[in-house]
Design a protein around this motif. Structure first.
Motif, short mmCIF file in Angstrom:
data_model
loop_
_atom_site.label_atom_id
_atom_site.label_comp_id
_atom_site.label_asym_id
_atom_site.label_seq_id
_atom_site.Cartn_x
_atom_site.Cartn_y
_atom_site.Cartn_z
N VAL A 64 63.52 33.21 16.68
CA VAL A 64 62.28 33.99 16.96
C VAL A 64 62.58 33.91 18.40
CG1 VAL A 64 59.88 33.26 17.57
CG2 VAL A 64 60.98 32.52 15.39
N LEU A 65 63.23 33.07 19.46
CA LEU A 65 63.23 32.91 20.58
C LEU A 65 64.30 34.24 20.93
CD1 LEU A 65 63.51 29.44 21.75
CD2 LEU A 65 61.60 30.89 21.56
N GLN A 66 65.34 34.40 20.14
CA GLN A 66 66.28 35.45 20.36
C GLN A 66 65.67 37.03 20.50
OE1 GLN A 66 69.16 35.58 21.39
NE2 GLN A 66 69.33 37.63 21.55
N HIS A 105 62.82 28.63 31.73
CA HIS A 105 63.38 28.58 33.02
C HIS A 105 62.86 29.53 34.02
CE1 HIS A 105 66.25 25.42 31.44
NE2 HIS A 105 66.27 26.08 30.44
N GLY A 106 62.21 29.22 35.19
CA GLY A 106 61.75 30.25 36.29
C GLY A 106 62.41 29.85 37.49
N VAL A 107 61.98 30.49 38.45
CA VAL A 107 62.21 30.39 39.90
C VAL A 107 61.31 29.89 40.62
CG1 VAL A 107 63.18 31.77 41.75
CG2 VAL A 107 63.92 32.39 39.38
N ILE A 119 55.70 28.48 33.45
CA ILE A 119 54.46 28.31 32.69
C ILE A 119 54.14 29.66 31.90
CG2 ILE A 119 52.05 27.83 32.49
CD1 ILE A 119 52.63 25.50 34.68
N VAL A 120 53.80 31.04 32.77
CA VAL A 120 53.57 32.06 32.23
C VAL A 120 54.48 32.61 31.12
CG1 VAL A 120 53.30 34.48 32.63
CG2 VAL A 120 52.34 32.86 34.36
N ASP A 121 55.85 32.36 31.41
CA ASP A 121 56.87 32.71 30.37
C ASP A 121 56.50 31.90 29.30
OD1 ASP A 121 58.21 34.89 31.68
OD2 ASP A 121 59.71 33.17 32.54
N MET A 122 56.37 30.52 29.19
CA MET A 122 56.01 29.64 28.14
C MET A 122 54.69 30.19 27.42
SD MET A 122 57.13 27.49 26.40
CE MET A 122 58.44 26.28 27.19
N ASP A 153 62.86 41.13 26.50
CA ASP A 153 62.97 40.81 27.77
C ASP A 153 64.09 40.06 28.31
OD1 ASP A 153 62.53 40.09 30.53
OD2 ASP A 153 60.87 39.10 30.29
N PRO A 154 65.26 40.73 28.44
CA PRO A 154 66.63 39.92 28.87
C PRO A 154 66.68 39.29 29.95
CG PRO A 154 67.01 42.55 28.35
CD PRO A 154 65.33 42.31 28.53
N THR A 155 65.38 39.22 30.79
CA THR A 155 65.35 38.44 31.90
C THR A 155 64.79 37.06 31.72
OG1 THR A 155 63.25 38.90 32.54
CG2 THR A 155 65.12 40.39 33.41
N LEU A 156 64.08 36.95 30.46
CA LEU A 156 63.47 35.64 29.95
C LEU A 156 64.84 34.85 29.60
CD1 LEU A 156 61.13 34.08 28.94
CD2 LEU A 156 61.55 35.08 26.60
#
Length: 388
Positions: free
Chosen positions: A280-282, A192-194, A208-211, A288-291
């Motif tokens: 894994v995601l955790q 989830h982005g902005v 998409i970059v985060d993904m 990166d707490p903002t992810l």
């Protein structure tokens, strides 16, 4: 349509019905016409039939024949739907008979097992040789989520007055006895982005970059990891197979989603597989707490556990071998209605004529001799009572 003279003609008649599964065909009752025709055909032989409603789908068809009030019940199951026909290089509904084979969609997976089961029941009943009160269930929707099997086990079975000693699910196994099978978890992972205008991307956050980071980590720490193989079903598997993200070219995407298909062995559960993905995601979230990333199940099916089915598997193996069939006890990497029935405590095996390698293929077929072997094998099962 004329009454088929033998099992081969019955199968050819079944293949001529277009029963492409509703999720692929868009026809909610895709199997309805074939189910009604088979029910009428079974009644002509003196069997009792019932149409069992399935929410949002064509009904299951239950065909029963009782040999005696004190006899236990044996349940046979075969599904009526098939996968789609795109890319086939033969007439999918032509049911051509050539080179000693019946050709067409569903010939192997799995109208061949349904035809062999019904013909075996007819022959055994006509000979007065049934050792079991027998129920043949023709299910809908097996190729996607198995709603027919789930509806029968959850809603119909408790009210029908029959509790089967065992269940024989029809799939093309070469008349081997599948006593364990892998399940699956089809998971949705979402970042989830902005959203922002692409002329000022710094005002947004690109999902998409985060993904891309998420995919890299999942691939290295989850997808590529292989747990110890199960002795019957082998190793599980996992792959990332779908990705979607963004809405238009000049908007920074606020969401991206990937879909994973993980095949889990009888040593695992869907819940464990999802928890391992989230671990894994955790680790990424901690870095990166903002992810913002989440994982959830889109579809699941529990594995078919071997231990639950030992008695039925050993009986079926001994019976088939005594009838000159393969009968070896094996596992399978795929999922069938048996996985669903087992969740309700039923003891299941998967047995049928034909080769699973023919399933879903461009030139699907089953050998006539394979079909006849299926009738003989199913007759042996119907005429041999468990004595344990």
């Amino acid at each position: 349509m004329t009454t088929p003279a033998d099992c081969v003609e019955l199968l050819r008649a079944m293949v001529r019905f277009d029963t492409v599964t509703p999720s692929a065909s868009g026809r909610p009752e895709a199997e309805g016409e074939l189910g009604a025709w088979l029910a009428d055909f079974a009644r002509r032989w003196g069997f009792h039939t019932r149409a069992l409603p399935v929410a949002g789908a064509a009904p299951n068809i239950l065909i029963t024949c009782e040999c005696g009030h004190d006899a236990p019940w044996l349940l046979l199951d075969s599904h009526l739907d098939t996968v789609g026909v795109e890319g086939m290089t033969i007439d999918p509904f032509g049911a051509e008979l050539r080179d000693g084979r019946v050709w067409g969609r569903g010939a192997a997976d799995t109208k061949g097992t349904g035809a062999a089961m019904l013909w075996a029941l007819h022959e055994s009943a006509a000979a007065g040789a049934l050792a079991w009160n027998t129920a043949l269930l023709l299910t809908v929707g097996e190729e996607h989520l198995q709603p027919g099997a789930q509806s029968f086990a959850a809603r119909d079975l408790p009210t029908l007055g029959l509790r089967p000693w065992g269940v024989v699910v029809g799939e093309p196994t070469g008349m081997r006895v599948v006593a364990a099978a892998n399940g699956y978890v089809r998971a949705r992972v979402v970042t989830h982005g902005v959203a922002a205008h692409s002329s000022t991307p710094e005002r947004g956050r690109n999902a998409i970059v985060d993904m891309a980071r998420v995919i890299s980590r999942l691939q290295s720490e989850h997808v590529g990891r292989r747990p110890a193989p199960h002795p019957l079903t082998g190793a599980g598997s996992c792959s990332i197979n779908l990705i979607t993200g963004g809405t238009q070219i000049n908007v920074v995407p606020e969401q991206c989603e990937v879909r994973l298909d993980q095949r889990i062995t009888p040593d695992q559960t869907p819940e464990q597989a999802l928890a391992e993905m989230d671990q894994v995601l955790q680790r990424l979230r901690e870095e990166d707490p903002t992810l913002r990333v989440s994982v959830a199940a889109a579809e699941t099916a529990a594995p078919l556990p071997h231990d639950q089915n030992t008695a039925v598997a050993e009986w079926a193996s001994a019976t088939l071998r005594g009838a000159g069939q393969d009968g070896s006890i094996v596992g399978a990497p795929y999922t069938t209605n048996a996985n669903r029935f087992a969740q309700f405590g039923l003891r299941c095996v998967v047995i049928g004529p034909g080769d699973i390698a023919q399933a879903h293929t461009a030139e699907e077929s089953i050998g006539v001799e394979e079909l006849h072997a299926g009738v003989r094998g199913y007759r042996a099962l119907l005429e041999t009572r468990d004595r344990s």
